[in-house]
Design a protein around this motif. Structure first.
Motif, mmCIF file in Angstrom:
data_model
loop_
_atom_site.group_PDB
_atom_site.id
_atom_site.type_symbol
_atom_site.label_atom_id
_atom_site.label_comp_id
_atom_site.label_asym_id
_atom_site.label_seq_id
_atom_site.Cartn_x
_atom_site.Cartn_y
_atom_site.Cartn_z
ATOM 1 N N LYS A 183 0.794 -1.425 0.090
ATOM 2 C CA LYS A 183 -0.040 0.186 0.043
ATOM 3 C C LYS A 183 0.921 1.220 -0.039
ATOM 4 C CE LYS A 183 -2.844 -2.328 3.417
ATOM 5 N NZ LYS A 183 -3.162 -2.522 4.586
ATOM 6 N N PHE A 205 4.148 8.222 0.737
ATOM 7 C CA PHE A 205 2.800 8.607 0.744
ATOM 8 C C PHE A 205 2.009 7.469 1.164
ATOM 9 C CE2 PHE A 205 3.639 11.575 -2.639
ATOM 10 C CZ PHE A 205 3.488 12.773 -2.020
ATOM 11 N N THR A 206 1.195 7.527 2.301
ATOM 12 C CA THR A 206 0.212 6.375 2.568
ATOM 13 C C THR A 206 -1.254 6.976 2.291
ATOM 14 O OG1 THR A 206 0.060 7.302 4.754
ATOM 15 C CG2 THR A 206 2.051 5.489 4.361
ATOM 16 N N GLY A 207 -2.172 6.045 2.269
ATOM 17 C CA GLY A 207 -3.470 6.336 1.968
ATOM 18 C C GLY A 207 -4.235 5.236 1.158
ATOM 19 N N HIS A 208 -3.506 4.469 0.507
ATOM 20 C CA HIS A 208 -4.116 3.496 -0.314
ATOM 21 C C HIS A 208 -4.273 2.297 0.699
ATOM 22 C CE1 HIS A 208 -4.777 4.606 -4.254
ATOM 23 N NE2 HIS A 208 -3.484 5.046 -4.437
ATOM 24 N N ARG A 209 -5.418 1.493 0.368
ATOM 25 C CA ARG A 209 -5.858 0.383 1.349
ATOM 26 C C ARG A 209 -5.390 -0.800 0.799
ATOM 27 N NH1 ARG A 209 -10.164 3.523 1.105
ATOM 28 N NH2 ARG A 209 -11.489 2.130 0.100
ATOM 29 N N CYS A 220 -9.319 2.515 -6.317
ATOM 30 C CA CYS A 220 -9.304 4.304 -6.352
ATOM 31 C C CYS A 220 -8.089 4.449 -7.172
ATOM 32 C CB CYS A 220 -9.218 4.667 -4.861
ATOM 33 S SG CYS A 220 -10.343 4.171 -3.776
ATOM 34 N N LYS A 238 -5.687 8.095 -6.844
ATOM 35 C CA LYS A 238 -5.402 9.163 -6.021
ATOM 36 C C LYS A 238 -4.396 10.142 -6.774
ATOM 37 C CE LYS A 238 -6.029 6.882 -1.685
ATOM 38 N NZ LYS A 238 -7.015 7.481 -0.830
ATOM 39 N N TRP A 277 -1.759 13.225 -6.216
ATOM 40 C CA TRP A 277 -0.825 13.818 -5.314
ATOM 41 C C TRP A 277 0.277 14.805 -5.712
ATOM 42 C CZ3 TRP A 277 -1.225 10.427 -0.875
ATOM 43 C CH2 TRP A 277 -1.543 9.290 -1.257
ATOM 44 N N TYR A 292 -1.386 15.164 -0.257
ATOM 45 C CA TYR A 292 -2.343 14.463 -1.007
ATOM 46 C C TYR A 292 -3.331 15.411 -1.465
ATOM 47 C CZ TYR A 292 -7.131 12.269 -0.648
ATOM 48 O OH TYR A 292 -8.282 11.928 -0.921
ATOM 49 N N GLU A 351 -6.310 14.616 -3.936
ATOM 50 C CA GLU A 351 -7.891 13.669 -3.770
ATOM 51 C C GLU A 351 -7.934 12.216 -4.216
ATOM 52 O OE1 GLU A 351 -10.360 15.633 -7.015
ATOM 53 O OE2 GLU A 351 -8.861 16.197 -8.038
ATOM 54 N N THR A 352 -9.101 11.790 -3.994
ATOM 55 C CA THR A 352 -9.285 10.219 -4.292
ATOM 56 C C THR A 352 -10.427 10.121 -5.429
ATOM 57 O OG1 THR A 352 -8.590 9.756 -2.165
ATOM 58 C CG2 THR A 352 -9.993 7.886 -3.620
#
Length: 412
Positions: free
Chosen positions: A154, A170-174, A197, A199, A201, A208, A210-211
């Motif tokens: 991720k 960068f973290t945020g994806h699941r 998704c 994203k 950056w 970050y 948006e998604t």
């Protein structure tokens, strides 16, 4: 006839003449801006200082590649999953499934490995400079400054391409990060993931943005060019999507039967995608159905007594030309020409390469093609090709001598 006309009209994406003018004007300005930055060789520009497009009559001048001239770079222990070429065509960055994941930087001319970033155990990413799980994708900014890598765990890591030093995570994806691309001429980064998704950056500001949601299955690949949009391959949801970032809208394209595993923009109007049903599709960004579809593009394989098409595992386009390359595990990379105004896919030549072709990239100048090879598929499906070498292959593309024309690339 009226209903058919309406259906045909529906296939076209609404773009008013005004919008088209604006888009083309922006595109032209973008090209001028980039042209200014790249300081071309004297006499390289077309009259009037316009950037020189590659001649559309490019492929007839490309000769069949000579298998003996292919250079093989060895150094990865496990399948190469992804690679990029620096914008100046001098370096290749590659990554593989090595558990202690190695990311390499190679010099094209000498074939030397310039830097290796070792991987680590899961959970050590913070102390340790490399990824701790398979890297699935990478991207380089068009100024050659930033390199981005995405892994199964991720994470997206940002690197200084010149020094191979890590700058940010960068973290945020699941779920696994499966596609990355920098918008040309900017430090805006698009990422795609198995979490379905996309994203956005801002790498220069470590921010970050948006998604975007819409795919119904894992996203397997992503690409972008100068416009503020990106295209994605949606695996088994059977769609390719074009995401318009400012409008927060998306266009959905249908054409493949299987899992769509790879995608690449050819120019601002066309793209190519490949699927595990063996098909390669050529798309215009204003039509929902493919302009051309090559079924069983790499032929049929006999797998455990069942006939099935060879999966398409990689596609590449020489930007702004009519030359394409596709990869599978069929023991060859195929070169294609988009003919009849991108309405036909014509096979040109086969280049013998054994193994899963997990990544393909043309050099910016179009004088070589790089293939990332492995014993297994980038997304880890089922079996191995034991006789394959986990390696990077540099395939020189020779041009036939043509009458000197203003379009002919300057020999530097």
């Amino acid at each position: 006839g009226r209903r058919r006309r309406e259906a045909a009209a529906e296939e076209e994406v609404e773009e008013t003449p005004q919008e088209k003018k604006l888009r083309l004007a922006k595109l032209y300005l973008e090209q001028l801006r980039q042209h200014g930055e790249s300081r071309p060789a004297p006499g390289a520009g077309a009259p009037g200082g316009r950037p020189r497009a590659l001649s559309p009559a490019l492929t007839p001048r490309v000769q069949p590649p000579d298998p003996a001239s292919i250079r093989v770079l060895r150094g990865h222990q496990l399948p190469v999953t992804c690679l990029v070429i620096s914008p100046d065509d001098r370096f290749i960055f590659s990554a593989s499934k090595d558990g202690s994941l190695i990311k390499c930087k190679w010099e094209v001319e000498s074939g030397k490995r310039l830097c290796v970033v070792p991987g680590g155990k899961k959970g050590t990413e913070e102390q340790h400079m490399g990824h701790a799980s398979h890297i699935l994708c990478m991207a380089i900014s068009s100024d050659g400054k930033y390199l981005a890598t995405g892994d199964r765990n991720k994470l997206i890591m940002i690197w200084d391409a010149a020094t191979c030093k890590r700058l940010h995570i960068f973290t945020g994806h699941r779920d696994a990060v499966s596609g990355l691309s920098f918008r040309k001429g900017t430090h805006q980064l698009y990422s795609a993931s198995h979490d379905r998704c996309v994203k956005v950056w801002n790498v220069a500001e470590n921010a970050y943005v948006e998604t975007l949601f819409g795919h119904q299955d894992v996203i397997t690949g992503l690409d972008s060019l100068s416009r503020e949009c990106c295209v994605t391959a949606g695996g088994r949801d059977g769609t390719v999507r074009l995401w318009k970032i400012p409008e927060e809208s998306q266009l959905v394209f249908y054409g493949h039967q299987g899992s769509i595993d790879c995608i690449q923009l050819i120019n601002e109007e066309h793209m190519v995608s490949g699927a595990d049903d063996g098909s390669v599709a050529l798309w215009g960004l204003t039509k929902k159905k493919p302009l051309a579809l090559a079924r069983q593009a790499h032929g049929m394989q006999d797998a455990q007594g069942l006939q099935q098409p060879y999966w398409i595992s990689a596609v590449a386009a020489l930007r702004n030309s009519d030359l394409l390359a596709t990869g599978s595990h069929s023991a060859s990379v195929k070169l294609w020409k988009c003919s009849e105004g991108f309405r036909k896919l014509e096979p040109l030549w086969d280049i013998p390469l054994v193994g899963f072709v997990n990544s393909l990239k043309f050099s910016a100048a179009g004088d070589f093609l790089v293939a990332g090879l492995g014993q297994g598929h980038r997304l880890g499906r089922w079996w191995r090709v034991k006789e394959a070498k986990n390696s990077i292959c540099i395939i020189p593309l020779k041009r036939r001598a043509a009458a000197p024309s203003p379009e002919a690339p300057d020999s530097s």
